[in-house]
Design an enzyme around this catalytic site. Sequence first.
Site, PDB file in Angstrom:
ATOM      1  CE  LYS A  13      -2.544  -0.488   3.710  1.00 31.15           C
ATOM      2  NZ  LYS A  13      -1.965  -1.759   4.213  1.00 31.15           N
ATOM      3  NE  ARG A  88      -4.370  -0.690   9.835  1.00 30.22           N
ATOM      4  CZ  ARG A  88      -3.279  -0.174   9.278  1.00 30.22           C
ATOM      5  NH1 ARG A  88      -3.279   1.025   8.789  1.00 30.22           N
ATOM      6  NH2 ARG A  88      -2.189  -0.898   9.198  1.00 30.22           N
ATOM      7  NE  ARG A 127       6.974  -3.667   5.755  1.00 28.08           N
ATOM      8  CZ  ARG A 127       5.715  -3.237   5.820  1.00 28.08           C
ATOM      9  NH1 ARG A 127       5.074  -2.929   4.699  1.00 28.08           N
ATOM     10  NH2 ARG A 127       5.095  -3.142   6.972  1.00 28.08           N
ATOM     11  NE  ARG A 138       6.375  -0.801  10.008  1.00 28.28           N
ATOM     12  CZ  ARG A 138       5.202  -0.610   9.390  1.00 28.28           C
ATOM     13  NH1 ARG A 138       5.174  -0.065   8.194  1.00 28.28           N
ATOM     14  NH2 ARG A 138       4.074  -0.947   9.963  1.00 28.28           N
ATOM     15  NE  ARG A 149       1.653  -4.648  11.371  1.00 27.79           N
ATOM     16  CZ  ARG A 149       2.608  -4.520  10.444  1.00 27.79           C
ATOM     17  NH1 ARG A 149       3.721  -5.224  10.530  1.00 27.79           N
ATOM     18  NH2 ARG A 149       2.445  -3.701   9.446  1.00 27.79           N
TER      19      ARG A 149
HETATM   20  P1  AMP Z   1       0.789   0.877   8.775  1.00 24.47           P
HETATM   21  O1  AMP Z   1       2.041   1.607   8.477  1.00 24.47           O
HETATM   22  O2  AMP Z   1      -0.392   1.372   7.946  1.00 24.47           O
HETATM   23  O3  AMP Z   1       0.953  -0.617   8.698  1.00 24.47           O
HETATM   24  O4  AMP Z   1       0.384   1.209  10.298  1.00 24.47           O
HETATM   25  C1  AMP Z   1       1.248   0.870  11.362  1.00 24.47           C
HETATM   26  C2  AMP Z   1       0.472   0.850  12.663  1.00 24.47           C
HETATM   27  O5  AMP Z   1      -0.110   2.141  12.923  1.00 24.47           O
HETATM   28  C3  AMP Z   1      -0.719  -0.106  12.697  1.00 24.47           C
HETATM   29  O6  AMP Z   1      -0.336  -1.443  12.990  1.00 24.47           O
HETATM   30  C4  AMP Z   1      -1.558   0.520  13.808  1.00 24.47           C
HETATM   31  O7  AMP Z   1      -1.013   0.264  15.082  1.00 24.47           O
HETATM   32  C5  AMP Z   1      -1.374   2.014  13.532  1.00 24.47           C
HETATM   33  N1  AMP Z   1      -2.416   2.500  12.579  1.00 24.47           N
HETATM   34  C6  AMP Z   1      -2.227   2.963  11.320  1.00 24.47           C
HETATM   35  N2  AMP Z   1      -3.393   3.322  10.758  1.00 24.47           N
HETATM   36  C7  AMP Z   1      -4.350   3.072  11.683  1.00 24.47           C
HETATM   37  C8  AMP Z   1      -5.773   3.206  11.690  1.00 24.47           C
HETATM   38  N3  AMP Z   1      -6.444   3.670  10.637  1.00 24.47           N
HETATM   39  N4  AMP Z   1      -6.429   2.837  12.825  1.00 24.47           N
HETATM   40  C9  AMP Z   1      -5.775   2.384  13.904  1.00 24.47           C
HETATM   41  N5  AMP Z   1      -4.449   2.204  13.947  1.00 24.47           N
HETATM   42  C10 AMP Z   1      -3.730   2.548  12.849  1.00 24.47           C
END
Ligand code: AMP
Length: 199
Positions: A13, A88, A127, A138, A149
């Site tokens: 994404k 989400r 990654r 990460r 996740r």
């Molecule tokens: P990502 O980089 O999109 O994988 O997001 C990393 C982390 O940020 C996720 O595992 C959540 O802990 C938090 N996060 C990102 N976007 C959201 C969202 N829309 N709602 C809740 N937590 C989020």
Amino acid sequence: MRVVLLGPPGAGKGTQAQVIAGRLGVPAISTGDIFRANVSGQTELGKQAKSYMDAGDLVPDEITVAMVKDRLAETDAKGGFLLDGFPRTIAQGEQLRGSLQELGHHLDCVLELVVDEDELVRRLSGRRMLVDGEWVQRDDDKPETVRHRLEVYREQTAPLSGFYASEGLLAQIDAIGSIEEVTARAMAALERPGQSDDS
Ligand code: AMP
């Protein structure tokens, strides 16, 4: 255009968001990036979000929704945006619909990147990101957290696919292939939201 990019962790994404937003001439807004910047900057928001992120859980809706509302009110997002990682949960999806309605706007398309789970685990464990000139993993890409996740995605985020399909906004695309191939599928799908990619 107002677009949401939906898809499990590891579907690509972030990469696609940058390329597609560039092509559409709108900002790519990643809630994960905003949270990570706040964690590094040790802001109040970062402190609230950190423990959830480290555990691979979602940050509570009320924190996330308020943050996105502020971000969407910024000037660069007035004419359109591509959201990466938001909504989400169904509650976030409903909040987004409400906030856009208040502004007299609506989403044009929800693009879902589809990748099977074995491929996601393989991608996420390999990654790395560049931080201060060094490639690091990460914290939430560690194998135990990755599995969690993906579970969180299945339970809380995947239902958004049906939510948007029922509104005729969903376009699903196969996200296995080169960056250019996936972008080409995405750009084609943006021209015909509501239909799935059969290639
Ligand atoms: P990502 O980089 O999109 O994988 O997001 C990393 C982390 O940020 C996720 O595992 C959540 O802990 C938090 N996060 C990102 N976007 C959201 C969202 N829309 N709602 C809740 N937590 C989020």
